[in-house]
Design an enzyme around this catalytic site. Structure first.
Site, PDB file in Angstrom:
ATOM      1  N   GLU A  73       0.820  -1.211   0.000  1.00 50.99           N
ATOM      2  CA  GLU A  73       0.000   0.000   0.000  1.00 50.99           C
ATOM      3  C   GLU A  73       0.855   1.263   0.000  1.00 50.99           C
ATOM      4  OE1 GLU A  73      -2.836  -3.095   0.726  1.00 50.99           O
ATOM      5  OE2 GLU A  73      -0.873  -2.695   1.640  1.00 50.99           O
ATOM      6  N   HIS A 142      -9.703  -5.838  10.987  1.00 49.38           N
ATOM      7  CA  HIS A 142     -10.323  -5.548   9.691  1.00 49.38           C
ATOM      8  C   HIS A 142     -11.704  -4.928   9.840  1.00 49.38           C
ATOM      9  CE1 HIS A 142      -7.275  -8.597   8.840  1.00 49.38           C
ATOM     10  NE2 HIS A 142      -7.275  -8.158   7.593  1.00 49.38           N
TER      11      HIS A 142
END
Length: 343
Positions: A73, A142
């Site tokens: 990322e 998450h």
């Protein structure tokens, strides 16, 4: 022929479109409209996207417009921000916004601050998008909602769609905006169909960033929410209507800049306020709304303290029964409304 004879044809009816398909339409239309737009992220190209948002776009536009990236990322976000500074208009997909933490330096220090630090000479027209908040059974690492995190930062615009029209219109508006925009979608909404009006089916349709929408008119209490909890608010409003309580439901749509004027006007009418969000309570979106109402003229119209309905102040547990109790439910909204109305 019928039109030439003066026969009035009926307008095309509204259709049912899932949030997934609405996002796919928006990307397709903007890739076609502007050759500077490109999409990059993990599995967005050959696999058609982890959630199939980019289905068919790689085959249609090719490797230079729809780009698979490595699982880094920080790396691909930096590439995207640099491309935006150089004049392109990237759409940077995070497989979930939890993974955007790997790239938060690029999002905040590079994208959000560059226009200011360059005295307006360098624009960064980029969209960071992907699923945000709790899904189902994906546990603590998450399941965060990042609305308050990114909404805290000047230099960013932050949008959070609920319906298919929200999703399509906000994504198109975000891609066309000259500022960095964080678009917080919800995984559990991707497969949900919503009615899409004739207007929203147009390639010119956009939802203005910074403008909330009143989803249901009411007179007794104002419910303010964003993303998936908007649906919960509407369900709660339907239940409460049977008991004679009319809720006004406001879909924020944009977290930053926040349309506090619409909220204030509603509070002036209803005299009560309940905010609903999936994120944690401390320093949350609801906390900001309550502060802004308290600091403004609408505070004088409140007949009771504002009430927040939020996610539980704990990391998300994995067990389903515990997860359900950590996420705001319809019953929690009904309880909060009755509390603020003292019924």
């Amino acid at each position: 022929l019928q039109q030439r004879r003066g026969i009035r044809l009926s307008a095309p009816a509204a259709i049912q479109v899932t949030v997934r398909d609405a996002l796919n339409q928006a990307l397709d239309e903007e890739l076609e409209r502007d050759e500077r737009v490109f999409l990059l992220g993990e599995e967005v190209a050959q696999y058609d996207g982890a959630y199939k948002i980019s289905r068919g776009l790689w085959k249609k536009y090719g490797d230079k417009r729809v780009i698979d990236t490595p699982i880094s990322e920080m790396g691909f976000t930096g590439i995207a921000v640099g491309a935006a500074m150089a004049g392109l208009r990237p759409v940077c997909e995070f497989m979930t916004f939890n993974f955007s933490m790997q790239a938060i330096d690029q999002v905040i220090n590079s994208a959000a601050k560059t226009c200011y630090m360059s005295a307006g000479s360098i624009a960064v027209p980029i969209v960071f998008r992907g699923p945000n908040g709790a899904s189902a059974g994906v546990a603590a690492q998450h399941s965060q909602c990042f609305a308050a995190w990114y909404g805290h930062c000047p230099g960013l615009k932050v949008v959070s769609p609920w319906s298919s029209e929200d999703a399509k219109g906000l994504l198109k508006a975000s891609i066309r905006d000259d500022n960095p925009v964080v678009m917080l979608e919800n995984e559990l909404l991707y497969g949900v169909p919503f009615e899409m009006s004739e207007q929203a089916q147009s390639k010119d349709f956009v939802v203005p960033i910074g403008k909330a929408k009143i989803e249901r008119q009411g007179t007794h209490v104002t419910l303010v929410s964003h993303s998936r909890p908007v649906g919960h608010c509407l369900e709660a409003a339907a239940v409460l209507a049977k008991e004679g309580v009319e809720c006004e439901v406001i879909n924020l749509r944009t977290i930053r800049p926040m349309d506090i004027e619409t909220v204030e006007a509603s509070v002036v009418k209803t005299n009560h306020l309940v905010t609903v969000e999936g994120g944690w309570p401390q320093f949350g979106v609801g906390a900001e709304i309550c502060a802004r109402i308290m600091e403004g003229s609408a505070f004088n119209y409140l007949d009771a303290p504002a009430v927040r309905v939020t996610g539980a102040d704990v990391p998300m547990p994995y067990a389903k029964i515990l997860e359900d109790n950590c996420i705001p439910q319809v019953k929690d909204i009904i309880f909060a409304v009755k509390k603020t109305l003292n019924i």
